[in-house]
Design an enzyme around this catalytic site. Structure first.
Site, PDB file in Angstrom:
ATOM      1  CB  CYS A  95      -0.824  -0.135   1.347  1.00 39.48           C
ATOM      2  SG  CYS A  95      -2.413   0.882   0.762  1.00 39.48           S
ATOM      3  CG  HIS A 190      -3.996  -3.681   3.637  1.00 41.58           C
ATOM      4  ND1 HIS A 190      -4.957  -3.843   3.810  1.00 41.58           N
ATOM      5  CD2 HIS A 190      -3.750  -2.712   2.688  1.00 41.58           C
ATOM      6  CE1 HIS A 190      -5.709  -2.406   3.404  1.00 41.58           C
ATOM      7  NE2 HIS A 190      -4.777  -1.879   2.739  1.00 41.58           N
TER       8      HIS A 190
END
Ligand code: GLN
Length: 246
Positions: A95, A190
């Site tokens: 990310c 994630h």
């Protein structure tokens, strides 16, 4: 040859969104279960970092503000990063950490945070945020599942980690997710990423063990629980119709 796999967890004090620590725990346990010695060093933003001391480096996700601080720190050692990555250092970046590997991350107000420029990649913040469950098909380890939550739209000129089956991926448009370049893996997935994706975890470990000069063929583990979690996620979150899209 090293006798212990050395893992650097970078800036856990700043880049710690979405349980990124779960990725470290998964890697460590999978090594422990096989009797492979390993150690994790948590490197804070003010701490010295010598990339040559490590066989695997992890960068997690963070808010825009935290990313800006980390980007400044990272850039002071850009040449060391370039040399290490070209020499094959394995890096897993999730990310916000993934975005920082590129040329820049452009904030909603138009300001550009320069990244490490290790990859031919750029990210521009946009609306709406790309949020939700995601599954991709990866040539390296099959289906990868998880959760994504990012405003940034990323485009790059490398191999992706995989192709989107369901979700948004790099930018919500081209059907690609993540990046692969040498031994660098970047992804928006994630939740955390590795506990539900044991094949990806082992693939990253094999890459790191080979880089360390340690025996890299991993014994299979009884992964019933991990596979059940992976399958349950696919069944409940991916295969079911998404009410938001109905
Ligand atoms: N700030 C970045 C974005 O929203 C990354 C967010 C994150 O790491 N979750 O695109």
């Amino acid at each position: 040859m090293s006798h212990s796999l050395r893992i650097a967890h970078l800036y856990p004090d700043l880049l710690n969104l979405y349980a990124d620590r779960g990725n470290i725990q998964t890697l460590l346990r999978r090594l422990q279960w096989r009797g492979i010695p390993a150690e994790v060093v948590e490197v804070g933003a003010g701490d010295p970092l010598r990339l040559a001391d490590y066989h695997l480096v992890l960068l997690g996700g963070g808010s825009d503000r935290e990313q800006e601080i980390v980007a400044r720190t990272l850039r002071t050692a850009r040449q060391e990063w370039v040399d290490a990555v070209e020499a094959g250092l394995p890096v897993l970046a999730v990310c916000g950490g993934y975005q920082l590997l590129g040329e820049f991350y452009q904030l909603p107000d138009g300001e550009k945070i320069p990244g490490l420029a290790l990859l031919d990649l750029e990210t521009v913040a946009g609306e709406p945020r790309l949020i939700g469950n995601i599954a991709i098909e990866s040539p390296v380890c099959g289906t990868i599942v998880g959760f994504e939550n990012h405003g940034g739209r990323t485009r790059h000129r490398h191999e992706p980690l995989g192709r989107v089956i369901r979700g948004h991926g790099n930018n919500g448009e081209d059907g690609l997710e993540g990046v692969r370049y040498r031994n660098v893996f970047g992804t928006y997935i994630h939740g955390p990423l590795l506990p539900k994706n044991p094949r990806l975890a082992d693939w990253i470990l094999e890459t790191a063990l080979a880089y360390a000069g340690m025996p890299s063929a991993l014994e299979p583990l009884p992964d019933e629980l991990e596979i059940a979690a992976h399958e349950a996620f696919l069944d409940r979150r991916i295969r079911q119709p998404d009410p938001a899209r109905a």
